[in-house]
Scaffold this motif. Structure first.
Motif, PDB file in Angstrom:
ATOM      1  N   ASP A 102       0.951   5.114   0.930  1.00 42.83           N
ATOM      2  CA  ASP A 102       0.304   6.158   1.719  1.00 42.83           C
ATOM      3  C   ASP A 102       0.794   7.513   1.197  1.00 42.83           C
ATOM      4  O   ASP A 102       1.925   7.925   1.475  1.00 42.83           O
ATOM      5  CB  ASP A 102       0.655   5.988   3.195  1.00 42.83           C
ATOM      6  CG  ASP A 102      -0.135   6.924   4.101  1.00 42.83           C
ATOM      7  OD1 ASP A 102      -0.551   7.999   3.627  1.00 42.83           O
ATOM      8  OD2 ASP A 102      -0.340   6.581   5.281  1.00 42.83           O
ATOM      9  N   TYR A 109      -8.155   2.433   1.855  1.00 38.91           N
ATOM     10  CA  TYR A 109      -7.317   3.104   0.866  1.00 38.91           C
ATOM     11  C   TYR A 109      -7.940   2.959  -0.516  1.00 38.91           C
ATOM     12  O   TYR A 109      -8.376   1.876  -0.909  1.00 38.91           O
ATOM     13  CB  TYR A 109      -5.912   2.501   0.848  1.00 38.91           C
ATOM     14  CG  TYR A 109      -4.991   3.091   1.896  1.00 38.91           C
ATOM     15  CD1 TYR A 109      -4.147   4.156   1.590  1.00 38.91           C
ATOM     16  CD2 TYR A 109      -4.978   2.587   3.189  1.00 38.91           C
ATOM     17  CE1 TYR A 109      -3.306   4.708   2.546  1.00 38.91           C
ATOM     18  CE2 TYR A 109      -4.141   3.133   4.154  1.00 38.91           C
ATOM     19  CZ  TYR A 109      -3.305   4.190   3.817  1.00 38.91           C
ATOM     20  OH  TYR A 109      -2.476   4.734   4.777  1.00 38.91           O
ATOM     21  N   VAL A 151       0.838  -1.192   0.000  1.00 40.98           N
ATOM     22  CA  VAL A 151       0.000   0.000   0.000  1.00 40.98           C
ATOM     23  C   VAL A 151       0.880   1.252   0.000  1.00 40.98           C
ATOM     24  O   VAL A 151       1.865   1.323   0.736  1.00 40.98           O
ATOM     25  CB  VAL A 151      -0.929   0.033   1.228  1.00 40.98           C
ATOM     26  CG1 VAL A 151      -1.862   1.236   1.167  1.00 40.98           C
ATOM     27  CG2 VAL A 151      -1.724  -1.269   1.326  1.00 40.98           C
ATOM     28  N   LYS A 169     -12.109   0.366  -2.899  1.00 36.65           N
ATOM     29  CA  LYS A 169     -11.266   0.666  -1.747  1.00 36.65           C
ATOM     30  C   LYS A 169     -10.871  -0.633  -1.050  1.00 36.65           C
ATOM     31  O   LYS A 169     -11.633  -1.602  -1.058  1.00 36.65           O
ATOM     32  CB  LYS A 169     -12.001   1.568  -0.739  1.00 36.65           C
ATOM     33  CG  LYS A 169     -12.401   2.928  -1.279  1.00 36.65           C
ATOM     34  CD  LYS A 169     -13.147   3.726  -0.224  1.00 36.65           C
ATOM     35  CE  LYS A 169     -13.592   5.078  -0.765  1.00 36.65           C
ATOM     36  NZ  LYS A 169     -14.314   5.869   0.269  1.00 36.65           N
ATOM     37  N   ASN A 173      -2.786   2.702  -5.843  1.00 32.33           N
ATOM     38  CA  ASN A 173      -2.196   2.840  -4.517  1.00 32.33           C
ATOM     39  C   ASN A 173      -2.014   1.492  -3.832  1.00 32.33           C
ATOM     40  O   ASN A 173      -1.333   1.412  -2.809  1.00 32.33           O
ATOM     41  CB  ASN A 173      -3.093   3.714  -3.631  1.00 32.33           C
ATOM     42  CG  ASN A 173      -3.205   5.136  -4.140  1.00 32.33           C
ATOM     43  OD1 ASN A 173      -2.207   5.759  -4.491  1.00 32.33           O
ATOM     44  ND2 ASN A 173      -4.427   5.660  -4.179  1.00 32.33           N
TER      45      ASN A 173
END
Length: 269
Positions: free
Chosen positions: A7, A45, A5, A29, A60
């Motif tokens: 960020d 996310y 992931v 998500k 992402n």
């Protein structure tokens, strides 16, 4: 399912199991676990990075592996969710819920799920209680996740000195099924078997492969390695079949691979 992931707020990467996938497509998500120890928390996310208006949006969330889950996932469609959709702002699909794939214990705690959809964090204890974290790593394998893991492998296998790459196999995840062609490379896995006079034979599996460059030895040259390089940056594994300090495969002339995960084990024929 294990994922890498990104960020954007901290400009950092981390690895997590996935606990649920909310919605699909443009509004998809992933529910992941972030932090360490008592500071663990769940958060959602966005799958797609929508900052740049380009045709193929970057993501992402990168899938590392899709191993068997410790508990089955449930699937809820828009019709299944109607009974409590009035709690969501359905006019804003960014904060709405119209499809759910994930563990049942998350879906059952609807107030916390709404809190997550509103962009808040939820502590591990609040959502999961005193239960252990889920883990989809495979038994019998050594996972390379930090410099200590890299040094351990290099020491046990003598830095790949005088070893040879016996075989290499790639599995994409795409192929023909009874429902037609599946063209999503969701596995992207490379298995490499190395023999050595200094050690037992090892099998290395790279997961979530980003790039692979195979360069067999030229005619009249030996295929044994003098050394190898393994490095980790931004949760990406870099492997080169010689000493190499630059973490970029573009100019490297030997065999190299970039991947989101790496595991290994000794094997006997």
């Amino acid at each position: 399912m294990r994922v890498r992931v990104y960020d954007k707020k901290t400009n950092n990467y981390f690895v997590s199991e996935v606990y649920a996938i909310i919605n699909s497509g443009y509004f998809e998500k992933y529910l992941v676990l972030q932090g360490q120890g008592k500071d663990r928390y769940f958060c959602l996310y966005e799958y797609l990075d929508k900052a740049n208006k380009v045709v193929h949006l970057p993501v992402n969330v990168n899938i590392i592996s899709c191993n068997e889950l410790p508990e089955p996932w449930i699937i809820k469609t828009e019709s299944d969710i109607k009974k409590f959709r009035n709690k969501f702002n359905v006019s804003n699909k960014y904060n709405s819920l119209y499809e759910y794939r994930g563990y049942e214990f998350v879906f059952e705690q609807k107030d916390l799920l709404i809190k997550l959809l509103q962009g808040h964090k939820v502590s591990y204890e609040e959502l999961r209680g005193d239960h252990d974290e889920f883990c989809t790593k495979l038994d019998g394998w050594n996972y390379v996740e930090n410099d200590e893991d890299i040094n351990s492998l290099m020491n046990l296998f003598s830095g790949f000195h005088d070893s040879v790459l016996r075989s290499l196999t790639y599995i994409s995840g795409s192929g023909k099924t009874n429902k037609g062609m599946n063209v999503i490379d969701y596995i992207r896995q490379v298995s490499m078997i190395f023999d050595s006079d200094w050690s037992e034979t090892i099998e290395i599996v790279f997961e979530g492969v980003l790039a692979l460059n195979l360069r067999p030895a030229n005619d009249n040259y030996g295929s044994n390695l003098f050394s190898a390089t393994i490095a980790l940056k931004d949760e990406i594994i870099f492997f080169y079949d010689d000493d190499y300090e630059i973490l970029d495969i573009k100019d490297y002339e030997g065999t190299c691979i970039n991947a989101l995960g790496m595991r290994w084990r000794f094997i006997k024929d």
